[in-house]
Design a protein around this motif. Structure first.
Motif, PDB file in Angstrom:
ATOM      1  N   ASN A 183       0.804  -1.229   0.000  1.00  0.00           N
ATOM      2  CA  ASN A 183       0.000   0.000   0.000  1.00  0.00           C
ATOM      3  C   ASN A 183       0.832   1.271   0.000  1.00  0.00           C
ATOM      4  O   ASN A 183       0.435   2.267  -0.596  1.00  0.00           O
ATOM      5  CB  ASN A 183      -0.953   0.034   1.192  1.00  0.00           C
ATOM      6  N   TYR A 184       1.962   1.281   0.698  1.00  0.00           N
ATOM      7  CA  TYR A 184       2.780   2.480   0.820  1.00  0.00           C
ATOM      8  C   TYR A 184       4.182   2.097   1.264  1.00  0.00           C
ATOM      9  O   TYR A 184       4.400   0.990   1.728  1.00  0.00           O
ATOM     10  CB  TYR A 184       2.204   3.479   1.838  1.00  0.00           C
ATOM     11  N   PRO A 185       5.133   3.012   1.144  1.00  0.00           N
ATOM     12  CA  PRO A 185       6.473   2.743   1.678  1.00  0.00           C
ATOM     13  C   PRO A 185       6.427   2.664   3.210  1.00  0.00           C
ATOM     14  O   PRO A 185       5.512   3.203   3.843  1.00  0.00           O
ATOM     15  CB  PRO A 185       7.291   3.957   1.228  1.00  0.00           C
ATOM     16  N   TRP A 186       7.422   2.028   3.782  1.00  0.00           N
ATOM     17  CA  TRP A 186       7.514   1.852   5.234  1.00  0.00           C
ATOM     18  C   TRP A 186       8.800   2.475   5.739  1.00  0.00           C
ATOM     19  O   TRP A 186       9.846   2.362   5.109  1.00  0.00           O
ATOM     20  CB  TRP A 186       7.476   0.366   5.577  1.00  0.00           C
ATOM     21  N   ARG A 187       8.720   3.117   6.906  1.00  0.00           N
ATOM     22  CA  ARG A 187       9.878   3.761   7.535  1.00  0.00           C
ATOM     23  C   ARG A 187      10.088   3.157   8.917  1.00  0.00           C
ATOM     24  O   ARG A 187       9.160   3.082   9.718  1.00  0.00           O
ATOM     25  CB  ARG A 187       9.644   5.257   7.657  1.00  0.00           C
ATOM     26  N   GLY A 225      16.677   3.505   9.445  1.00  0.00           N
ATOM     27  CA  GLY A 225      15.666   4.385  10.021  1.00  0.00           C
ATOM     28  C   GLY A 225      15.874   5.855   9.716  1.00  0.00           C
ATOM     29  O   GLY A 225      14.923   6.630   9.631  1.00  0.00           O
ATOM     30  N   THR A 226      17.116   6.255   9.516  1.00  0.00           N
ATOM     31  CA  THR A 226      17.430   7.669   9.342  1.00  0.00           C
ATOM     32  C   THR A 226      17.349   8.124   7.890  1.00  0.00           C
ATOM     33  O   THR A 226      16.938   9.248   7.615  1.00  0.00           O
ATOM     34  CB  THR A 226      18.855   7.956   9.870  1.00  0.00           C
ATOM     35  N   TYR A 227      17.750   7.275   6.961  1.00  0.00           N
ATOM     36  CA  TYR A 227      17.921   7.716   5.582  1.00  0.00           C
ATOM     37  C   TYR A 227      16.978   7.092   4.559  1.00  0.00           C
ATOM     38  O   TYR A 227      16.813   7.626   3.482  1.00  0.00           O
ATOM     39  CB  TYR A 227      19.361   7.450   5.116  1.00  0.00           C
ATOM     40  N   MET A 228      16.381   5.938   4.865  1.00  0.00           N
ATOM     41  CA  MET A 228      15.634   5.276   3.805  1.00  0.00           C
ATOM     42  C   MET A 228      14.262   4.783   4.216  1.00  0.00           C
ATOM     43  O   MET A 228      14.006   4.510   5.385  1.00  0.00           O
ATOM     44  CB  MET A 228      16.450   4.128   3.203  1.00  0.00           C
ATOM     45  N   ASP A 229      13.397   4.722   3.222  1.00  0.00           N
ATOM     46  CA  ASP A 229      12.094   4.090   3.325  1.00  0.00           C
ATOM     47  C   ASP A 229      12.150   2.838   2.461  1.00  0.00           C
ATOM     48  O   ASP A 229      12.847   2.813   1.444  1.00  0.00           O
ATOM     49  CB  ASP A 229      10.975   5.006   2.822  1.00  0.00           C
ATOM     50  N   ILE A 230      11.411   1.826   2.859  1.00  0.00           N
ATOM     51  CA  ILE A 230      11.373   0.584   2.096  1.00  0.00           C
ATOM     52  C   ILE A 230      10.013   0.495   1.416  1.00  0.00           C
ATOM     53  O   ILE A 230       8.974   0.582   2.076  1.00  0.00           O
ATOM     54  CB  ILE A 230      11.585  -0.644   3.003  1.00  0.00           C
ATOM     55  N   GLN A 231      10.023   0.330   0.098  1.00  0.00           N
ATOM     56  CA  GLN A 231       8.788   0.223  -0.669  1.00  0.00           C
ATOM     57  C   GLN A 231       8.690  -1.174  -1.273  1.00  0.00           C
ATOM     58  O   GLN A 231       9.634  -1.663  -1.885  1.00  0.00           O
ATOM     59  CB  GLN A 231       8.749   1.270  -1.774  1.00  0.00           C
TER      60      GLN A 231
END
Length: 152
Positions: free
Chosen positions: A40-44, A69-75
């Motif tokens: 549904n959406y990226p996760w942080r 946690g600081t630099y990336m989102d996982i999609q």
């Protein structure tokens, strides 16, 4: 007359060949409820906790874990492609694949810097919790990575 018979024969062959390839494939993989939520959406990553839910201080985590946690989102995409996105620009940093396996109990991710099989502790529209063993203050420890959806 021979021409008519040949023409009918050609139509019969074409019709029978055309009907062979139109069967529905009932064996195709259908998305599960959990996989639908995941894409549904990226996760942080919002925190890392111990197995009891107590937050682990950032200074005890490895640099790689802090970077997630600081630099990336996982999609996660519906075609089993996953992307690591830079949080501020949403540019793709790297990518790979993901699969929910073991009856959706395990998330198998293959992305540079974030690969492995993670136990799915919780997966709802508001939270993703993944169980993993990672270094905490230099000692491999069972932890829970807590992710929240990125809604823009």
């Amino acid at each position: 007359m021979n021409r008519l018979i040949n023409l009918v024969a050609v139509f019969v062959i074409l019709f029978s060949l055309g009907s062979c390839g139109s069967k529905d494939n009932d064996d195709s993989v259908k998305p599960t409820e959990k996989s639908k939520i995941l894409v549904n959406y990226p996760w942080r990553m919002s925190s890392v906790t111990d197995l009891n839910g107590k937050a682990i201080a950032d200074n005890l985590l490895s640099a790689d874990t802090k970077a997630i946690g600081t630099y990336m989102d996982i999609q996660f995409l519906s075609n089993n492609v996953t992307k690591a996105l830079e949080q501020k620009t949403s540019q793709v940093i790297n990518g790979g694949t993901w699969y929910l396996i073991d009856n959706d109990a395990t998330l198998d991710i293959a992305v540079t810097g974030f690969s492995g099989k993670f136990g799915v502790v919780e997966l709802t529209n508001s939270k993703l919790r993944l169980k993993s063993t990672m270094p905490v203050d230099g000692v491999d420890t069972e932890t829970i990575m807590v992710f929240e959806p990125v809604i823009k």
